[in-house]
Design an enzyme around this catalytic site. Structure first.
Site, PDB file in Angstrom:
ATOM      1  N   ARG A 109     -40.933  29.173  -8.747  1.00  0.00           N
ATOM      2  CA  ARG A 109     -40.824  28.297  -8.471  1.00  0.00           C
ATOM      3  C   ARG A 109     -42.335  27.880  -8.197  1.00  0.00           C
ATOM      4  O   ARG A 109     -42.918  28.444  -6.929  1.00  0.00           O
ATOM      5  CB  ARG A 109     -39.912  27.288  -7.826  1.00  0.00           C
ATOM      6  CG  ARG A 109     -40.114  25.401  -6.924  1.00  0.00           C
ATOM      7  CD  ARG A 109     -39.198  25.441  -5.766  1.00  0.00           C
ATOM      8  NE  ARG A 109     -39.529  24.288  -5.397  1.00  0.00           N
ATOM      9  CZ  ARG A 109     -40.156  23.919  -4.463  1.00  0.00           C
ATOM     10  NH1 ARG A 109     -39.946  24.681  -3.694  1.00  0.00           N
ATOM     11  NH2 ARG A 109     -40.271  22.656  -3.689  1.00  0.00           N
ATOM     12  N   HIS A 126     -46.635  18.664  -4.133  1.00  0.00           N
ATOM     13  CA  HIS A 126     -46.534  19.627  -2.870  1.00  0.00           C
ATOM     14  C   HIS A 126     -47.210  19.524  -1.938  1.00  0.00           C
ATOM     15  O   HIS A 126     -48.294  20.447  -1.383  1.00  0.00           O
ATOM     16  CB  HIS A 126     -45.991  21.632  -3.321  1.00  0.00           C
ATOM     17  CG  HIS A 126     -45.146  22.010  -2.030  1.00  0.00           C
ATOM     18  ND1 HIS A 126     -44.201  23.040  -2.291  1.00  0.00           N
ATOM     19  CD2 HIS A 126     -45.721  21.914  -0.601  1.00  0.00           C
ATOM     20  CE1 HIS A 126     -43.968  23.539  -1.290  1.00  0.00           C
ATOM     21  NE2 HIS A 126     -44.421  23.004  -0.624  1.00  0.00           N
ATOM     22  N   GLU A 165     -40.317  17.640  -0.721  1.00  0.00           N
ATOM     23  CA  GLU A 165     -39.871  17.164   1.067  1.00  0.00           C
ATOM     24  C   GLU A 165     -40.713  15.835   1.627  1.00  0.00           C
ATOM     25  O   GLU A 165     -41.568  15.972   2.167  1.00  0.00           O
ATOM     26  CB  GLU A 165     -40.447  18.817   1.673  1.00  0.00           C
ATOM     27  CG  GLU A 165     -39.443  19.927   1.206  1.00  0.00           C
ATOM     28  CD  GLU A 165     -39.710  20.655   2.422  1.00  0.00           C
ATOM     29  OE1 GLU A 165     -40.735  20.039   3.538  1.00  0.00           O
ATOM     30  OE2 GLU A 165     -39.201  21.590   2.771  1.00  0.00           O
ATOM     31  N   ASN A 187     -34.324  22.001   0.023  1.00  0.00           N
ATOM     32  CA  ASN A 187     -35.030  22.781   1.177  1.00  0.00           C
ATOM     33  C   ASN A 187     -33.958  23.697   2.487  1.00  0.00           C
ATOM     34  O   ASN A 187     -33.887  21.692   2.592  1.00  0.00           O
ATOM     35  CB  ASN A 187     -36.416  22.775   1.203  1.00  0.00           C
ATOM     36  CG  ASN A 187     -37.271  23.061   0.479  1.00  0.00           C
ATOM     37  OD1 ASN A 187     -36.338  23.369  -1.273  1.00  0.00           O
ATOM     38  ND2 ASN A 187     -38.550  23.042   0.327  1.00  0.00           N
ATOM     39  N   TYR A 243     -33.576  25.560   6.061  1.00  0.00           N
ATOM     40  CA  TYR A 243     -34.082  26.426   7.275  1.00  0.00           C
ATOM     41  C   TYR A 243     -33.212  26.824   7.635  1.00  0.00           C
ATOM     42  O   TYR A 243     -33.156  27.992   8.663  1.00  0.00           O
ATOM     43  CB  TYR A 243     -35.556  26.192   7.665  1.00  0.00           C
ATOM     44  CG  TYR A 243     -36.581  26.272   6.316  1.00  0.00           C
ATOM     45  CD1 TYR A 243     -36.876  25.750   5.227  1.00  0.00           C
ATOM     46  CD2 TYR A 243     -37.471  28.008   5.935  1.00  0.00           C
ATOM     47  CE1 TYR A 243     -37.679  26.104   3.850  1.00  0.00           C
ATOM     48  CE2 TYR A 243     -38.036  27.906   5.312  1.00  0.00           C
ATOM     49  CZ  TYR A 243     -38.394  27.164   3.788  1.00  0.00           C
ATOM     50  OH  TYR A 243     -38.646  26.927   3.051  1.00  0.00           O
ATOM     51  N   GLU A 269     -35.645  26.037  -1.955  1.00  0.00           N
ATOM     52  CA  GLU A 269     -36.330  27.451  -0.611  1.00  0.00           C
ATOM     53  C   GLU A 269     -35.649  27.455   0.700  1.00  0.00           C
ATOM     54  O   GLU A 269     -34.719  26.919   0.749  1.00  0.00           O
ATOM     55  CB  GLU A 269     -37.413  25.900   0.468  1.00  0.00           C
ATOM     56  CG  GLU A 269     -38.996  26.283  -0.714  1.00  0.00           C
ATOM     57  CD  GLU A 269     -39.503  25.583  -0.037  1.00  0.00           C
ATOM     58  OE1 GLU A 269     -40.198  25.379   1.121  1.00  0.00           O
ATOM     59  OE2 GLU A 269     -40.834  24.795  -0.425  1.00  0.00           O
TER      60      GLU A 269
HETATM   61  N1  LIG Z   1     -37.499  21.554  12.961  1.00  0.00           N
HETATM   62  N2  LIG Z   1     -37.203  21.724  11.960  1.00  0.00           N
HETATM   63  N3  LIG Z   1     -37.017  22.086  10.587  1.00  0.00           N
HETATM   64  C1  LIG Z   1     -36.824  23.176   9.438  1.00  0.00           C
HETATM   65  C2  LIG Z   1     -38.050  22.773   7.989  1.00  0.00           C
HETATM   66  C3  LIG Z   1     -38.574  21.501   8.500  1.00  0.00           C
HETATM   67  C4  LIG Z   1     -39.509  21.012   7.241  1.00  0.00           C
HETATM   68  N4  LIG Z   1     -39.962  22.120   6.785  1.00  0.00           N
HETATM   69  C5  LIG Z   1     -40.470  22.536   5.638  1.00  0.00           C
HETATM   70  O1  LIG Z   1     -39.015  22.329   5.175  1.00  0.00           O
HETATM   71  C6  LIG Z   1     -41.299  23.670   4.864  1.00  0.00           C
HETATM   72  C7  LIG Z   1     -41.192  23.406   3.836  1.00  0.00           C
HETATM   73  C8  LIG Z   1     -42.323  23.621   3.135  1.00  0.00           C
HETATM   74  O2  LIG Z   1     -42.149  23.253   1.703  1.00  0.00           O
HETATM   75  C9  LIG Z   1     -43.145  24.768   2.417  1.00  0.00           C
HETATM   76  O3  LIG Z   1     -44.309  24.476   1.810  1.00  0.00           O
HETATM   77  C10 LIG Z   1     -43.522  25.415   3.861  1.00  0.00           C
HETATM   78  O4  LIG Z   1     -44.005  26.528   3.771  1.00  0.00           O
HETATM   79  C11 LIG Z   1     -42.163  25.778   4.642  1.00  0.00           C
HETATM   80  C12 LIG Z   1     -41.911  26.402   5.217  1.00  0.00           C
HETATM   81  O5  LIG Z   1     -42.489  25.811   6.713  1.00  0.00           O
HETATM   82  C13 LIG Z   1     -40.822  24.663   4.648  1.00  0.00           C
END
Ligand SMILES: N=[N+]=NCCCCNC(=O)[C@@H]1[C@H]2[C@H](O)[C@@H](O)[C@H](O)[C@@H](CO)[C@@H]12
Length: 449
Positions: A78, A122, A167, A293, A295, A353
């Protein structure tokens, strides 16, 4: 006796990246700057003054990186398209060299039996469009659909999985409310407008795909973070509901139900506009999948001072936390997937993700990088996905975040999410133990869990 875990036949195993975080060469071969170019070169925005000027140098090392995907045994990859590489002004003239980069990458992936999963946006909005209002200008729905048509026209003969946005919550919350991400606005009246136009753009791109006779899958990728009340007091329960409406339901409700969650008005108050009814007809174009996604979760306490949701996440004393300060809570993934399935009619889901930043030891003798916390994170979360599958959720695949250590936005290179370690001084790549573990997972379709 642990049960033998079996994922469905045909379950897709992949890994994810995004253009600005790995490519580098943001202005090479006619590419136009994105809003991140200005943002990262503005002192104070990015930790250690790191930028995406080089990142993982993927724009030049892409063939080597496809070899790494093959070494890990990925079935899918992806990645996102840098809008400004293809349309330097965001609209109008196409930059053939930019289009050719993605064309070559798709061909090489397919030649290696790796399914390309393309994300159109993105976060790297062309600067030229931001200068015309960007996500605050209602015309961006048409600008995005025009860009999408260019990509469909070039790649839809080989790409069978399209995602419009990655997102939208982060773009609105980080880029327009808190100002922590590009374009760095801090305006509570702008955030809902940006968010709404992102969803309109999503709908316009899906509509364009259907109108051109697109026969493959198209969907949206959202981050979902389940919100649990700190206590069962009405105040905390309502606080969690506001946080949930703001981060989670605000995006999939319009797409599937054609309306916002009622609670969102309680979040934004006077800053929440009235929307034209026809906008929801556009937003709720039928889609083929949702990319989730995941986390972490958050446990929320009522807090009148915490704008905009008036809820504060509480640190969980007995939990493990990642380097980004996120609690490791795999059960939240099962809860998230069952919530999506029950609320929106069990649509096909991919985890687009999931991963963690932990401090990785330096490369040991023999080139091994021991990252047990990341292996444990993946094991726990894949078991949680399997629990959701057992509960009837239509899970189609899983993409680890991320293939490579990369530019973690405002964190710079300080937070490493990769299955593959990147030495940013030499650009040397080294598979971490988690990459070898993931390779076994893929080869056994999850049986080694
Ligand atoms: N508090 N808190 N919450 C948890 C997550 C908050 C939202 N951030 C994401 O999901 C970003 C997504 C992004 O696509 C990627 O580009 C980023 O590198 C990853 C890692 O950061 C994740």
């Amino acid at each position: 006796m642990t049960q033998t875990i079996r994922f469905p036949d045909g379950f897709l195993w992949g890994a994810s990246t995004s253009a600005y975080q790995i490519e580098g060469s943001p202005l090479a071969d006619g590419a136009g700057p994105s809003i991140w170019q200005r943002f990262v070169h503005t002192p104070g925005n990015i930790r250690d003054g790191d930028t995406g000027d080089i990142a993982c140098d993927h724009y030049r090392r892409w063939e080597q990186d496809v070899e790494l995907m093959k070494q890990i045994g990925l079935q899918a990859y992806r990645f996102s398209i840098n809008w400004g590489r293809v349309l330097p002004q965001g609209r109008g003239a196409v930059n053939q060299a930019g289009l050719d980069f993605y064309d070559r990458l798709v061909d090489r992936l397919l030649a290696n039996g790796i399914k390309p999963m393309v994300t159109l946006f993105h976060w790297d909005l062309p600067e030229a469009l931001d200068n015309q209002g960007g996500w605050l200008n209602r015309d961006i729905a048409d600008w995005f659909a025009d860009y999408a048509r260019v990509m469909y026209g070039k790649l839809d003969d080989r790409v069978t999985s399209w995602a419009t946005l990655n997102e939208p919550w982060v773009v609105a919350d980080g880029g327009y409310l808190h100002g922590t991400l590009a374009p760095g606005h801090r305006n509570r009246f702008e955030a809902p407008i940006a968010s709404h136009n992102l969803l309109r753009a999503h709908g316009a791109a899906v509509k364009a795909y259907r109108e051109m006779g697109g026969k493959h899958d198209i969907g949206i990728v959202v981050n979902i973070e389940p919100k649990y009340p700190a206590t069962n007091s009405p105040a905390d329960v309502d606080a969690a509901a506001r946080a949930h409406a703001y981060m989670n339901a605000q995006y999939l409700d319009p797409v599937f139900l054609g309306r916002y969650p009622e609670k969102i008005k309680d979040v934004y108050g006077e800053a929440w506009p009235e929307w034209p009814a026809e906008d929801f007809e556009l937003i709720k174009q039928p889609i083929d999948f949702v990319g989730v996604n995941y986390y972490t979760r958050s446990v929320n306490k009522d807090d009148a001072l915490a704008y905009p949701v008036r809820a504060t996440p509480l640190r969980q004393t007995s939990a493990t936390y990642t380097e980004t300060g996120w609690e490791v809570y795999a059960r939240g993934l099962t809860d998230t997937l069952t919530w999506v399935a029950q609320r929106y009619g069990n649509p096909p889901l991919y985890i687009t993700e999931n991963g963690a930043a932990f401090f990785d030891p330096p490369v040991a003798e023999g080139g091994r990088i021991n990252d047990p916390l990341r292996v444990d994170y993946y094991q726990k979360h894949l078991r949680a996905i399997h629990d959701a599958i057992e509960a009837g959720v239509d899970m189609r695949g899983y993409c680890a975040w991320s293939l490579l250590d990369n530019l973690e936005w405002a964190h710079g290179f300080s937070k490493r999410f990769g299955l593959v370690h990147v030495n940013f001084a030499t650009q040397e790549r080294t598979l971490k133990d988690s990459a070898y573990y993931y390779r076994e997972l893929i080869a056994s379709n999850g049986k080694v869990l």
